[in-house]
Design a protein around this motif. Structure first.
Motif, mmCIF file in Angstrom:
data_model
loop_
_atom_site.group_PDB
_atom_site.id
_atom_site.type_symbol
_atom_site.label_atom_id
_atom_site.label_comp_id
_atom_site.label_asym_id
_atom_site.label_seq_id
_atom_site.Cartn_x
_atom_site.Cartn_y
_atom_site.Cartn_z
ATOM 1 N N GLY A 16 0.784 -1.116 -0.033
ATOM 2 C CA GLY A 16 0.009 0.072 0.050
ATOM 3 C C GLY A 16 0.704 1.311 0.231
ATOM 4 O O GLY A 16 0.627 2.104 -0.846
ATOM 5 N N TRP A 19 2.331 1.895 -3.553
ATOM 6 C CA TRP A 19 1.209 2.295 -4.490
ATOM 7 C C TRP A 19 0.820 3.666 -4.138
ATOM 8 O O TRP A 19 0.489 4.650 -4.874
ATOM 9 C CB TRP A 19 0.179 1.308 -4.481
ATOM 10 C CG TRP A 19 0.443 0.498 -5.256
ATOM 11 C CD1 TRP A 19 1.166 0.226 -6.543
ATOM 12 C CD2 TRP A 19 -0.235 -1.023 -5.195
ATOM 13 N NE1 TRP A 19 1.290 -1.176 -7.209
ATOM 14 C CE2 TRP A 19 0.432 -2.006 -6.413
ATOM 15 C CE3 TRP A 19 -1.058 -1.619 -4.525
ATOM 16 C CZ2 TRP A 19 0.081 -3.114 -6.709
ATOM 17 C CZ3 TRP A 19 -1.501 -2.772 -4.449
ATOM 18 C CH2 TRP A 19 -0.965 -3.689 -5.664
ATOM 19 N N GLY A 20 0.894 4.014 -2.695
ATOM 20 C CA GLY A 20 -0.076 5.027 -2.195
ATOM 21 C C GLY A 20 0.750 6.214 -2.734
ATOM 22 O O GLY A 20 0.158 7.500 -3.060
ATOM 23 N N TRP A 23 -0.425 7.799 -6.153
ATOM 24 C CA TRP A 23 -1.899 8.365 -6.157
ATOM 25 C C TRP A 23 -2.382 8.072 -7.457
ATOM 26 O O TRP A 23 -3.111 9.007 -7.949
ATOM 27 C CB TRP A 23 -1.679 10.000 -6.002
ATOM 28 C CG TRP A 23 -1.137 10.537 -4.516
ATOM 29 C CD1 TRP A 23 0.144 10.778 -4.467
ATOM 30 C CD2 TRP A 23 -1.814 10.614 -3.593
ATOM 31 N NE1 TRP A 23 0.439 10.994 -3.134
ATOM 32 C CE2 TRP A 23 -0.773 11.196 -2.597
ATOM 33 C CE3 TRP A 23 -2.957 10.252 -3.072
ATOM 34 C CZ2 TRP A 23 -1.123 11.131 -1.420
ATOM 35 C CZ3 TRP A 23 -3.374 10.579 -1.709
ATOM 36 C CH2 TRP A 23 -2.481 10.951 -0.919
ATOM 37 N N THR A 27 -5.036 -0.053 -9.323
ATOM 38 C CA THR A 27 -3.960 -0.936 -9.828
ATOM 39 C C THR A 27 -4.598 -2.009 -10.724
ATOM 40 O O THR A 27 -5.771 -2.186 -10.790
ATOM 41 C CB THR A 27 -2.843 -1.205 -8.770
ATOM 42 O OG1 THR A 27 -3.669 -2.088 -7.909
ATOM 43 C CG2 THR A 27 -2.468 -0.024 -8.039
ATOM 44 N N HIS A 30 -6.661 -3.419 -7.192
ATOM 45 C CA HIS A 30 -7.867 -2.852 -6.412
ATOM 46 C C HIS A 30 -7.849 -1.487 -6.843
ATOM 47 O O HIS A 30 -6.854 -0.897 -7.288
ATOM 48 C CB HIS A 30 -7.671 -3.026 -4.860
ATOM 49 C CG HIS A 30 -7.622 -4.829 -4.607
ATOM 50 N ND1 HIS A 30 -8.648 -5.400 -4.737
ATOM 51 C CD2 HIS A 30 -6.859 -5.224 -3.962
ATOM 52 C CE1 HIS A 30 -8.428 -6.824 -4.310
ATOM 53 N NE2 HIS A 30 -7.346 -6.515 -3.709
ATOM 54 N N GLN A 32 -7.598 2.234 -5.038
ATOM 55 C CA GLN A 32 -6.507 2.756 -4.118
ATOM 56 C C GLN A 32 -6.691 3.607 -3.005
ATOM 57 O O GLN A 32 -5.736 4.467 -2.417
ATOM 58 C CB GLN A 32 -5.493 3.091 -4.965
ATOM 59 C CG GLN A 32 -4.706 2.237 -6.010
ATOM 60 C CD GLN A 32 -4.250 1.178 -5.158
ATOM 61 O OE1 GLN A 32 -3.277 1.323 -4.211
ATOM 62 N NE2 GLN A 32 -4.769 -0.116 -4.934
ATOM 63 N N ALA A 35 -4.495 2.670 -0.149
ATOM 64 C CA ALA A 35 -2.946 3.251 -0.265
ATOM 65 C C ALA A 35 -2.810 4.779 0.080
ATOM 66 O O ALA A 35 -1.836 5.367 0.463
ATOM 67 C CB ALA A 35 -2.823 2.980 -1.870
ATOM 68 N N TRP A 36 -4.047 5.515 -0.453
ATOM 69 C CA TRP A 36 -4.045 6.789 -0.301
ATOM 70 C C TRP A 36 -4.044 7.323 1.211
ATOM 71 O O TRP A 36 -3.475 8.070 1.791
ATOM 72 C CB TRP A 36 -5.300 7.755 -0.895
ATOM 73 C CG TRP A 36 -5.649 7.469 -2.431
ATOM 74 C CD1 TRP A 36 -4.368 7.020 -3.173
ATOM 75 C CD2 TRP A 36 -6.633 7.499 -2.979
ATOM 76 N NE1 TRP A 36 -4.986 6.775 -4.435
ATOM 77 C CE2 TRP A 36 -6.104 7.276 -4.405
ATOM 78 C CE3 TRP A 36 -7.775 7.830 -2.713
ATOM 79 C CZ2 TRP A 36 -7.078 7.165 -5.430
ATOM 80 C CZ3 TRP A 36 -8.793 7.915 -3.851
ATOM 81 C CH2 TRP A 36 -8.479 7.890 -5.203
ATOM 82 N N ASN A 101 -5.604 -3.462 4.972
ATOM 83 C CA ASN A 101 -5.690 -3.351 3.356
ATOM 84 C C ASN A 101 -7.132 -3.208 3.176
ATOM 85 O O ASN A 101 -7.985 -2.485 3.810
ATOM 86 C CB ASN A 101 -5.274 -4.949 3.325
ATOM 87 C CG ASN A 101 -6.007 -6.038 3.700
ATOM 88 O OD1 ASN A 101 -7.256 -5.832 4.224
ATOM 89 N ND2 ASN A 101 -5.372 -7.139 3.829
ATOM 90 N N HIS A 102 -7.439 -3.557 2.041
ATOM 91 C CA HIS A 102 -8.478 -3.241 1.316
ATOM 92 C C HIS A 102 -9.808 -3.826 2.086
ATOM 93 O O HIS A 102 -11.044 -3.331 2.156
ATOM 94 C CB HIS A 102 -8.826 -3.838 -0.286
ATOM 95 C CG HIS A 102 -7.881 -2.981 -1.153
ATOM 96 N ND1 HIS A 102 -6.294 -3.281 -1.116
ATOM 97 C CD2 HIS A 102 -7.897 -1.922 -1.956
ATOM 98 C CE1 HIS A 102 -5.610 -2.393 -1.831
ATOM 99 N NE2 HIS A 102 -6.588 -1.564 -2.439
ATOM 100 N N TYR A 141 -14.161 2.802 -4.006
ATOM 101 C CA TYR A 141 -12.634 3.022 -4.053
ATOM 102 C C TYR A 141 -11.900 2.182 -3.146
ATOM 103 O O TYR A 141 -10.637 2.319 -2.949
ATOM 104 C CB TYR A 141 -12.164 4.506 -3.746
ATOM 105 C CG TYR A 141 -12.915 5.362 -4.904
ATOM 106 C CD1 TYR A 141 -11.721 6.004 -5.994
ATOM 107 C CD2 TYR A 141 -13.977 5.796 -5.101
ATOM 108 C CE1 TYR A 141 -12.358 6.664 -6.867
ATOM 109 C CE2 TYR A 141 -14.452 6.673 -6.227
ATOM 110 C CZ TYR A 141 -13.362 6.842 -7.104
ATOM 111 O OH TYR A 141 -13.916 7.864 -8.244
#
Length: 389
Positions: A16, A19-20, A23, A27, A30, A32, A35-36, A101-102, A141
């Motif tokens: 995360g 990827w965060g 921005w 991906t 999933h 993000q 990650a933000w 995580n998600h 999201y």
């Protein structure tokens, strides 16, 4: 406890963070939003060591509050509190939560959607419809599987006579417009990347079916509910008693069973025929405590409330202590190098030293093992962070 014991972040958290910083909306796995949130926590604190655990518990706490608000509307304050006191006894709200995580980012959105949907179905004004549209859109999201709850919600909205009567007003359609506007960028990005998350989900399903028992997912879900059932018994809520003096209305019970158990049962059945990750059902148990209290809460007195409070406290302390003890033992005594055992700071520093001994420029890309390279890419003590490959 995780912030004190873990030397490095869990796998999904490292991913995360990676990827965060970019921005991106999406991906190959999933959306993000998680990650933000991780990147925001780093920008605010400058640390990769503890903020992710704080963010994780904020989402859990928000879920508790939202479940209480729904249960208060349905069952009253006392029963709502009892429902929330049952939540720490569920595996999904304890041990796995340090790995933000998600699956866990979805939790407050699922709870909020259930609360807002009930409000609008029972006469809520335009503000509630707008809030429902906004929260539903943002929830996608966090993870696309939020759409499963939205599907169940739409079916309830169309099947419940009182809720369906609200559709003749303009406000539901305005809420729908807000939802479409919020979700549109995500849909456009999904199309742009040729629906890669769906390809990933299909691959993941195949992997699970090849490496797990057909009953693996159901077994994990049932095991995760064992503490919950035990506490119901300890609190005396499973004993026989006279008929309730204040029975829960049929419409209320139908809503709770449909929204609170429907998605979880559907995924359990589906897992017999397709792969399902053991944590995918995490947000689907938000309302299990509310369902239990709706069915058994007429037995709820001062003694039962006291027992629920004591059990909740014991579970929180025991699980936190067990997590710290087991993680520390595995990393320091047993030599099991889980992701949280790897010394992220030393790996990052060593990567910098090796690079600058060979080249004068900035280290921009770190390639290597999928576990080690991202840790080197974090560079916890410097702002010159790299992107792993």
């Amino acid at each position: 406890m995780p912030a004190l014991i873990n030397v490095g972040p869990p796998n999904d958290v490292v991913e995360g963070f990676m990827w965060g910083r970019e921005w991106v909306l999406l991906t190959y796995k999933h959306p993000q939003l998680p990650a933000w949130l991780l990147e925001t926590s780093h920008l605010l604190t400058g640390s990769f060591r503890w903020p992710q655990y704080f963010v994780a518990q904020l989402t859990i706490s928000a879920t508790f509050i939202l479940v209480y608000l729904l249960a208060r509307d349905l069952l009253g304050q006392r029963r709502a509190l009892a429902a929330v006191l049952l939540m720490p006894t569920l595996y999904f709200f304890g041990w796995p939560t340090p790995q933000f995580n998600h699956d866990y980012a979805q939790m407050p959105f699922w709870a909020a959607i259930c609360w807002l949907l009930w409000r609008v179905g029972r006469g809520g004004g335009p503000g509630w419809w707008l809030a429902l549209g906004l929260v539903s859109g943002v929830g996608l999201y966090a993870k696309f599987s939020t759409g499963l709850l939205l599907l169940f919600g739409a079916i309830w909205l169309l099947s419940d006579a009182r809720a369906r009567s609200r559709l003749v007003t303009p406000w539901p359609w305005l809420g729908l417009a807000v939802f479409v506007a919020v979700a549109a960028p995500l849909a456009a990005e999904l199309y742009r990347v040729d629906f890669l998350p769906l390809t990933y989900a299909a691959w993941r399903d195949q992997w699970v079916m090849a490496h797990r028992s057909r009953f693996y997912y159901i077994g994990v879900q049932v095991a995760g509910l064992c503490g919950f059932v035990l506490v119901l018994a300890i609190a005396g809520l499973l004993r026989r008693s006279p008929a309730p003096e204040e029975p829960v209305g049929r419409g209320t019970l139908v809503y709770l069973l449909w929204m609170g158990l429907g998605p979880a049962i559907l995924v359990m059945v589906a897992s017999l025929f397709t792969g399902a990750g053991e944590a995918w059902g995490a947000p689907m148990y938000n309302l299990v405590g509310v369902v239990a209290i709706a069915l058994l809460g007429h037995r709820l007195g001062a003694v039962e409330m006291r027992k629920l409070a004591i059990c909740a406290f014991i579970f929180i302390i025991a699980i936190s202590g067990a997590y710290a003890g087991i993680r520390w033992t595995k990393c320091n005594l047993r030599g099991h190098m889980d992701a949280v055992c790897w010394p992220a700071q030393k790996i990052s520093d060593e990567a910098e030293v090796v690079w600058h001994a060979a080249a004068p420029g900035r280290l921009d890309i770190v390639g290597g093992d999928g576990l080690i390279a991202p840790l080197a890419g974090l560079m916890p003590m410097t702002s010159r962070r790299s992107s792993p490959t």
